[in-house]
Scaffold this active site. Structure first.
Site, PDB file in Angstrom:
ATOM      1  CG  ASN A 164       3.070 -50.099  20.950  1.00  0.00           C
ATOM      2  OD1 ASN A 164       3.952 -50.923  20.703  1.00  0.00           O
ATOM      3  ND2 ASN A 164       2.849 -49.043  20.185  1.00  0.00           N
ATOM      4  CD  GLN A 192       0.373 -49.921  25.654  1.00  0.00           C
ATOM      5  OE1 GLN A 192       1.016 -49.255  24.863  1.00  0.00           O
ATOM      6  NE2 GLN A 192      -0.517 -49.368  26.471  1.00  0.00           N
ATOM      7  CB  ALA A 213       4.339 -43.429  36.142  1.00  0.00           C
ATOM      8  CB  THR A 250      18.035 -33.604  40.712  1.00  0.00           C
ATOM      9  OG1 THR A 250      19.307 -32.963  40.862  1.00  0.00           O
ATOM     10  CG2 THR A 250      17.248 -33.516  42.004  1.00  0.00           C
ATOM     11  CB  CYS A 340       4.897 -42.682  20.092  1.00  0.00           C
ATOM     12  SG  CYS A 340       4.563 -42.942  21.851  1.00  0.00           S
TER      13      CYS A 340
END
Length: 392
Positions: A164, A192, A213, A250, A340
């Protein structure tokens, strides 16, 4: 007023996250306007069953993006790439050890994303021994280096598809084959590289592969883990039995529909877009590295197998923070590496593992884009950076 204040900022940090694609936005709008908005796909009533059916359509579309022979049942939907990585790392290691008690060792590369590396203490706390395999100076893990560490006590090997920070693509097919020869499972973090280069999990021979995504124009907080049939996995989240008991909670139908729409729009065109973006990144590398103080992090970029929309460089005598601030003032948004771990003044663990010195690593920049980039913006960026470096 500076030139940067006169122009709309140019986002060249797509490796961190990307704007949502029109197809994904449309899928969300259609969901919001439909009778299924807010319906739990695990409910037994008619709307719940309709939502469940629509979720399975999305799962099938996402499965297709992993390869033509992937079954929808092999896709575990998650709340993003970090969760998919943690589920794979911890769940596969535990699953392999439950199947064969002598397998108490895990091997990962020293250049993994923090969503892998920061979970290693949890593995050790669970009784696993963890070994790091180092990359070569060009930024990839040589299969022979992995073989040196393998033995019949290894439960899992986890090595990313493409880094990345540098964009260097790893020889996954050969690495997975080596792991399997020793009886170990193999997971790859493809967050990536997913839908930026052709990836077919069957051809790669991996047992598990993580994706997210938001790296492809889908929504944040949506991801998936490919899990080959009959691969042992111990779940990490319990309570509800969703995802065939592998990941409770869920499912967010809205984000998974948008994820599926983005993936479906890209899957048929990966090879074509790769060639187009490779030419743009090659041109940018050539322009920048012609300056004597600017270097490609992997050495000979022309010979490197790398992601097409990423340019990774370091600049002698300048630090990343200074460069990013000056480029930002000129209207260009780039990063020093992984978004990050931004805010840290330590050199990149990736570049350090590659053998790049501290001072050089502290001058690293990552420029990243996808098929929506304006080539003229890349030219303008290059001239702006060269003027900054030249004036320093």
């Amino acid at each position: 007023m500076t030139a940067g204040q006169n122009r709309i900022p140019v986002n060249l940090d797509y490796a961190a996250s990307t704007p949502m694609r029109a197809e994904a936005l449309l899928a969300q709008r259609e969901y919001d306007d439909s009778e299924l908005a807010g319906v739990n796909p695990n409910s037994l009533h008619s709307l719940g069953r309709k939502a469940a059916a629509r979720l399975e359509v999305a799962r099938r579309e996402i499965a297709r993006s992993f390869g033509a022979r992937v079954r929808p049942s092999e896709i575990v939907l998650t709340n993003g790439g970090t969760e998919a990585n943690q589920l794979a790392l911890l769940g596969l290691a535990e699953g392999a050890r439950q199947r064969d008690r002598k397998r108490g060792r895990v091997i990962v590369s020293a250049i993994e994303h923090d969503s892998i590396l920061d979970n290693l203490p949890l593995l050790r706390a669970s009784g696993f021994t963890v070994d790091l395999v180092q990359p070569c100076r060009a930024g990839y893990v040589e299969p022979a280096k992995l073989v040196e560490l393998l033995s019949d006590d290894v439960a899992l090997v986890s090595i990313m598809v493409a880094n990345n920070e540098t964009g260097v693509v790893q020889p996954i097919r050969e690495l997975a084959a080596a792991a399997h020869t020793a009886g170990a499972l193999f997971h790859t973090d493809a967050i990536q590289g997913y839908l930026h280069i052709p990836l077919d999990v069957t051809e790669l021979g991996v047992d598990a592969m993580s994706v997210a995504a938001h790296k492809i124009g889908g929504p944040v907080a949506s991801g998936a883990l490919y899990l080959k049939s009959r691969t042992p996995l111990r779940p990490r989240i319990f309570g509800g039995g969703q995802e065939a008991g592998r990941r409770a909670g869920t499912q967010d139908l809205r984000t998974q529909l948008a994820f599926a729409a983005a993936a479906s729009s890209l899957t048929p065109h990966v090879a074509q877009e790769r060639a187009k973006l490779q030419a743009l990144s090659d041109k940018l590398y050539a322009t920048l590295t012609a300056h004597q103080r600017i270097h490609a992090t992997m050495g000979d970029y022309a010979q490197a197998d790398r992601l097409p929309g990423m340019v990774s460089i370091y600049i002698d005598g300048m630090d990343s923070e200074e460069l990013i601030i000056k480029l930002d003032a000129a209207g260009f948004e780039v990063s020093a590496g992984s978004a990050c771990s931004s805010g840290s003044m330590d050199p990149s663990h990736v570049l350090s593992a590659m053998g790049i010195g501290r001072e050089q690593a502290l001058g690293a920049l990552r420029i990243s884009f996808d098929d929506r980039v304006n080539p003229g913006d890349l030219d303008d960026f290059a001239q702006t950076l060269l003027s900054i470096v030249g004036a320093a």
